[in-house]
Enzyme design. Structure first.
Site, PDB file in Angstrom:
ATOM      1  N   CYS B   9      44.616  40.065  26.814  1.00  0.00           N
ATOM      2  CA  CYS B   9      44.871  41.180  27.733  1.00  0.00           C
ATOM      3  C   CYS B   9      43.553  41.767  28.234  1.00  0.00           C
ATOM      4  CB  CYS B   9      45.725  42.253  27.072  1.00  0.00           C
ATOM      5  SG  CYS B   9      44.914  43.091  25.704  1.00  0.00           S
ATOM      6  N   THR B  10      43.664  42.780  29.063  1.00  0.00           N
ATOM      7  CA  THR B  10      42.482  43.309  29.755  1.00  0.00           C
ATOM      8  C   THR B  10      41.435  43.862  28.796  1.00  0.00           C
ATOM      9  OG1 THR B  10      44.087  44.024  31.393  1.00  0.00           O
ATOM     10  CG2 THR B  10      41.821  44.692  31.748  1.00  0.00           C
TER      11      THR B  10
END
Lengths: 132, 104
Positions: B9-10
């Protein structure tokens, strides 16, 4: 483990997302006041922070943070998060200091793995004496 | 069925690890064998071996960012979704993967 790594506050008298950010910045953080809403905005543009019904997990990594902390805040009454997430009973906010050590990152990631467990989420939503 | 996956994820501290756990739990519940590599803020953990990839019937990429080593999955049946899907609807995702593999 740093005793101040995970901070839990129950039945907090906040009524909105803005008040939540203000409460964490003013009351819970050691550092000077921060624009948490601004810090979170970029991550939220990249996907929903809702991880389960009525639970949001806003999180950010930033160089303006002095230390990494996780704030678990249960508002007194459900709050509206945004246009899509109308009812929130539990906010789990992760603030990760940029260039944090792997040990601390691991400590936090072990906690986030537990958030996959519905029984643990239920516990966080219902307990009066939380132990993380 | 054998499944391998990558979660990323980010920020790499939250959805990555929740997605990994959710995928593993949902796949095992459905009777599948699964290995999920995480590419998070700590770096790569639970790295997939070539043997695991070769043996897999399907690859799930639960990713919000570009991952490293994507070329390892060339020629495999790859299902890519945002981490949010793995976090919020893991059982449906595994069901969908099953359907995709069986439709082959």
């Amino acid at each position: 483990m740093d005793a101040n790594r995970f901070i839990v506050k129950l039945d907090v008298p906040i009524h909105s997302r803005a008040e939540l950010f203000q409460y964490v910045s003013d009351t819970l953080m050691d550092a000077e006041q921060l624009d948490l809403a601004g810090l979170m905005a970029e991550r939220e543009e990249n996907g929903s922070v809702e991880i389960a019904e009525e639970i949001v997990l806003p999180h950010v990594e930033s160089g303006v943070l002095d230390k990494s902390q996780v704030f678990i805040v249960r508002p007194e009454k459900k709050i509206t998060w945004d246009e899509q997430i109308k009812q929130v009973r539990l906010v789990i906010m992760i603030l990760l200091r940029k260039e944090e050590t792997d040990d601390v990152k691991r400590e936090i990631s072990q906690f986030t793995r537990k958030l996959a467990d519905e029984a643990f989420l239920e516990y966080l939503m219902e307990t009066d004496q939380p132990e993380i | 069925m054998k499944i391998v996956g990558v979660a990323a994820c980010t920020v790499g501290i939250a959805h990555t690890y929740i997605a990994q756990e959710k995928l593993e739990n949902a796949a095992k519940k459905a009777g599948h064998e699964i290995h999920v590599e995480t590419q998070g803020t700590i770096g790569i953990e639970n790295r997939l071996s070539q043997e695991q990839i070769d043996a897999a019937d399907a690859v799930i990429l639960a990713v919000d960012v570009k991952i490293s080593g994507r070329e390892r999955f060339e020629g495999k049946k790859v299902i890519q979704v945002p981490t949010e899907v793995a976090v919020k609807s893991p059982n449906k995702l595994i069901q969908k993967v099953t359907e995709v593999v069986e439709a082959k």
